[in-house]
Design a protein around this motif. Structure first.
Motif: not given
Ligand SMILES: O=c1[nH]cc([C@@H]2O[C@H](COP(=O)(O)O)[C@@H](O)[C@H]2O)c(=O)[nH]1
Length: 229
Positions: A11, A20, A38, A43, A111, A147
């Motif tokens: 990831d 994050e 938030y 989250k 994602g 996911k």
């Molecule tokens: O606080 C947040 N965390 C994560 C995301 C979303 O989740 C994805 C992270 O995916 P991954 O962990 O699969 O890389 C980000 O690209 C985003 O689209 C978000 O919108 N807001």
């Protein structure tokens, strides 16, 4: 008995990159205008789902007076200066370079979408070239569901080109939705959650190992070359 893994999928957000933190900052900035918070509960539920899904959930749950599209426009405005400051998380570079040097097939399944990924990797171009391929679930025509559906991991496995057995693929994830997705794809998942992540109970059982940091990973425990090799 050691689990013998032959392929590894990573990831990105919160696992390889410290993005994050940047998602929290940009989202909270928009929330501040309306006196909303938030929370880590919210989250933890959305991480990994992709911007389109997340924008719908956040505007609805927090009652933000804007459309999901407007939420995306506002957060992107902030993210376009924040994301290029993304840094690799501890242990990420050592592990990825080690696997690459030992010719272990490695891929990315995030994602994210192309726009965000380009910004986040501005200062890490060489690093991300070490991966055999990158699947960006939000923009990939072959990934139907984000996911926690397994689609992104299944597509990432297929693109290794040598049809690996999912049970021999090791996935690293920080997001609860990512652990659920990897598990649904029949892969072994190591969960590296941020300490603040909630909703952990049903996710714990789906992870083969939980680590505080990638620095604590021992490749030989999963049939991969040890750091001393
Ligand atoms: O606080 C947040 N965390 C994560 C995301 C979303 O989740 C994805 C992270 O995916 P991954 O962990 O699969 O890389 C980000 O690209 C985003 O689209 C978000 O919108 N807001």
């Amino acid at each position: 008995m050691t689990i013998q893994c032959t392929h590894v999928i990573f990831d990105v957000d919160g696992l390889l990159l410290d993005t994050e933190r940047l998602y929290s900052e940009s989202t909270q900035k928009v929330c501040d205008e309306f006196g909303k918070t938030y929370t880590w509960d919210l989250k933890s539920a959305v991480m990994g789902k992709g911007e389109k899904n997340v924008s719908k959930i956040i505007t609805e749950v927090l009652g933000l007076p804007m459309t999901p599209e407007e939420y995306i426009r506002r957060t992107r405005e902030i993210q376009k200066t924040l994301f290029p400051t993304a840094k690799l998380l501890p242990g990420a570079e050592k592990l990825v370079r080690h696997l690459h040097e030992h010719k272990i097939p490695i891929a990315v399944a995030s994602g994210s979408d192309n726009w965000c990924f380009e910004l986040k990797t501005t200062n890490h171009q060489e690093f991300f070239k070490l991966f055999h391929h990158t699947v960006l679930c939000s923009d990939d025509p072959e990934v139907e569901h984000s996911k926690p559906a397994p689609d992104g991991f299944i597509v990432a496995a297929k693109r290794f080109g040598d049809a690996p057995d999912p049970a021999k693929i090791l996935v690293f994830e920080d997001a609860p939705n990512g652990v659920i997705a990897a598990n649904a794809a029949g892969m072994h998942c190591i969960w590296v959650p941020a300490p603040e992540v909630t909703q952990a109970d049903d996710v714990k059982s789906k992870a083969i190992l939980i680590l505080d940091s990638l620095e604590l990973f021992k490749p030989e425990d999963f049939g991969l070359p040890s750091y001393s090799q």
